[in-house]
Design an enzyme around this catalytic site. Sequence first.
Site, mmCIF file in Angstrom:
data_model
loop_
_atom_site.group_PDB
_atom_site.id
_atom_site.type_symbol
_atom_site.label_atom_id
_atom_site.label_comp_id
_atom_site.label_asym_id
_atom_site.label_seq_id
_atom_site.Cartn_x
_atom_site.Cartn_y
_atom_site.Cartn_z
ATOM 1 N N HIS A 228 0.826 -1.202 0.000
ATOM 2 C CA HIS A 228 0.000 0.000 0.000
ATOM 3 C C HIS A 228 0.868 1.263 0.000
ATOM 4 O O HIS A 228 1.652 1.475 0.887
ATOM 5 C CB HIS A 228 -0.901 -0.018 1.242
ATOM 6 C CG HIS A 228 -2.016 0.974 1.215
ATOM 7 N ND1 HIS A 228 -3.081 0.882 2.066
ATOM 8 C CD2 HIS A 228 -2.245 2.067 0.469
ATOM 9 C CE1 HIS A 228 -3.914 1.872 1.850
ATOM 10 N NE2 HIS A 228 -3.422 2.621 0.870
ATOM 11 N N HIS B 178 -2.097 3.855 7.611
ATOM 12 C CA HIS B 178 -2.182 4.272 6.211
ATOM 13 C C HIS B 178 -0.821 4.811 5.768
ATOM 14 O O HIS B 178 -0.272 5.692 6.433
ATOM 15 C CB HIS B 178 -3.222 5.392 6.039
ATOM 16 C CG HIS B 178 -4.343 5.000 5.143
ATOM 17 N ND1 HIS B 178 -5.536 4.510 5.619
ATOM 18 C CD2 HIS B 178 -4.451 4.991 3.799
ATOM 19 C CE1 HIS B 178 -6.331 4.227 4.596
ATOM 20 N NE2 HIS B 178 -5.693 4.512 3.484
ATOM 21 N N SER C 218 -4.646 7.109 10.337
ATOM 22 C CA SER C 218 -3.724 8.034 9.678
ATOM 23 C C SER C 218 -2.401 8.109 10.434
ATOM 24 O O SER C 218 -2.389 8.044 11.658
ATOM 25 C CB SER C 218 -4.348 9.430 9.630
ATOM 26 O OG SER C 218 -3.393 10.393 9.255
ATOM 27 N N GLU D 257 -10.028 -2.180 2.495
ATOM 28 C CA GLU D 257 -9.503 -1.499 3.670
ATOM 29 C C GLU D 257 -10.554 -1.486 4.781
ATOM 30 O O GLU D 257 -11.501 -0.722 4.737
ATOM 31 C CB GLU D 257 -9.094 -0.072 3.290
ATOM 32 C CG GLU D 257 -8.192 -0.062 2.052
ATOM 33 C CD GLU D 257 -7.640 1.313 1.703
ATOM 34 O OE1 GLU D 257 -7.126 2.002 2.604
ATOM 35 O OE2 GLU D 257 -7.717 1.703 0.525
ATOM 36 N N ASP E 117 18.497 3.989 -7.147
ATOM 37 C CA ASP E 117 17.279 4.811 -7.098
ATOM 38 C C ASP E 117 16.341 4.416 -5.966
ATOM 39 O O ASP E 117 15.378 5.121 -5.680
ATOM 40 C CB ASP E 117 16.544 4.819 -8.456
ATOM 41 C CG ASP E 117 16.128 3.428 -8.923
ATOM 42 O OD1 ASP E 117 16.284 2.456 -8.157
ATOM 43 O OD2 ASP E 117 15.647 3.312 -10.068
ATOM 44 N N SER F 58 17.557 4.018 -2.904
ATOM 45 C CA SER F 58 18.164 4.591 -1.699
ATOM 46 C C SER F 58 17.369 5.821 -1.278
ATOM 47 O O SER F 58 16.973 6.620 -2.129
ATOM 48 C CB SER F 58 19.617 4.993 -1.969
ATOM 49 O OG SER F 58 20.360 3.879 -2.420
ATOM 50 N N THR G 198 18.615 9.412 -2.397
ATOM 51 C CA THR G 198 18.636 9.865 -3.797
ATOM 52 C C THR G 198 17.221 10.201 -4.272
ATOM 53 O O THR G 198 16.243 9.613 -3.802
ATOM 54 C CB THR G 198 19.208 8.785 -4.743
ATOM 55 O OG1 THR G 198 18.394 7.614 -4.663
ATOM 56 C CG2 THR G 198 20.646 8.454 -4.399
#
EC number: 3.5.1.-
Length: 622
Positions: free
Chosen positions: A36, A145, A196, A382, A554, A556, A559
């Site tokens: 998710h 979430h 949340s 959900e 990419d 990491s 970065t």
Amino acid sequence: MDSEKSSEWQSDVLIRLQSKYGSLYRRDNVILSGTHTHSGPAGYFQYTVFVIASEGFSNRTFQHMVTGILKSIDIAHTNMKPGKIFINKGNVDGVQINRSPYSYLQNPQSERARYSSNTDKEMVVLKMVDLNGDDLGLISWFAIHPVSMNNSNHLVNSDNVGYASYLLEQEKNKGYLPGQGPFVAAFASSNLGDVSPNILGPRCINTGESCDNANSTCPIGGSNMCIAKGPGQDMFDSTQIIGRAMYQRAKELYASASQEVTGPLASAHQWVDMTNVTVWLNSTHTAKTCKPALGYSFAAGTIDGVGGLNFTQGKTEGDPFWDTIRDQILGKPSEEIKECHKPKPILLHTGELSKPHPWHPDIVDVQIITLGSLAITAIPGEFTTMSGRRLREAVQAEFASHGMQNMTVVISGLCNVYTHYITTYEEYQAQRYEAASTIYGPHTLSAYIQLFRNLAKAIATDTVANLSRGPEPPFFQQLMVPLISNIVDRAPIGRTFGDVLQPAKPEYRVGEVAEVIFVGANPKNSAQNETHQTFLTVEKYEATSTSWQIVCNDASWETRFYWHKGLLGLSNATVEWHIPDTAQPGIYRIRYFGHNRKQDILKPAVILSFEGTSPAFEVVTT
């Protein structure tokens, strides 16, 4: 749109698994569960609602994801070895709030009194080791979430649960790049529907006052101003704070896990027409589920990401203005569907819309896998906090009544097919976002409880073979064509793809950001041609071996890769390296790996790989 797994992946994955492994991996013993994120690529669903936002179905994204899922299964299959599983449970504090507390309060006082919080704080961890006790991996379930990254973000990332996974894998796989190495740390979804991570709570962004009210609205600016923020300075910081807390707790629970999971393995799966389930409310009264529909408050969004059209949460009446627009474009919803969904005012009668394809699924998967005293319930959506509690309790009681005592029941969310949210009947009456998105009507949860009890009973009484398969889900051909066309990539005159347009500075201190801009091409091309495994690398020069060593890719966290689209196929790619305090001083370079689309007259398009390398720069300690 949430980035979640969908049934067409599932059928595609299962077909390919069958052709490779025969009957070893089947629909009853394979669960596809979305960890998710709201920051993923889109366009891989077959149902129309889910591909409107992505402007069509992207077969390229779909195939890339299916291939990735299969590759991960192949790697796991190849590395399979005898081992042991241990289970542990513990609370994670300070990382969640309930984002619809007014809905939660609709549940009976006697039920709420049994719980100390309006969210589930318990994390369940499965620890996997080989027979020597060496680490193999873990799965953790926790209800949160992954929306620490808000809807202003345009970077693909795996949000807070992904960051937790990243930290644990980096720690266990010393010397490996992210996404590589033997140890796997999966942080799976649970009953996160109303949960949340933006723990500072909802505030009016214009005035700073709380908007924690039944409609999540502000005195000035209405619902669009009511937004919840996380604990950090910005969304990146919040993601790391929440992710780190989950990582920390999972690590502790993993280290101290001592209860071994033993006993037989069992699984049960059914397809169900969720639009037509008769639910027994008691011994004499029944109710029915409905054809799918989304209510007005669906369009309001949540305090984690507002809808933007000034709809508010908690609407139990429609609006003639929007009703008329809908009727003109899509036709009128039937009296039957309106009646069935009450008190939800229907905004989109998706169950009655079938052009170009059905807008929502009718056929849904229900599935349980048991490992000894652990039952994993695969939920196709959900569940809110209380919905999850009711289902766990009902399934546990069902197992117990057939002699399987003290089962640990885990809610694994977002499995196999996506069907939005599932609230309790009482929460449904309040019609906030989660209730308006409970697409099969007020009795959806009761239907799932009935169906999952049935699966639990079949496993407990060893009668899984007698379960009906149920109606098979459709598999659509000719899906909605993407409205975004593929155009040929072009480099500026006198330049080629991968050329450096703006080099890094000669020197940086730790804590600074190194940035290089390259002549770019559409990153989507890289899903079609997989010459490179990453869009970028940061590399350090090692004098002893006179070679460049990759220190980041990419995936990491330090970065970032930005693609800036220009006119007529021109584009730039910017690579940023947010140099961490742990970076060793020395000489570095940044590289970019891409693919460009080329098309000669009267010839089919081809995708060509290219790379670019920055001039070297130095990193010094402060």
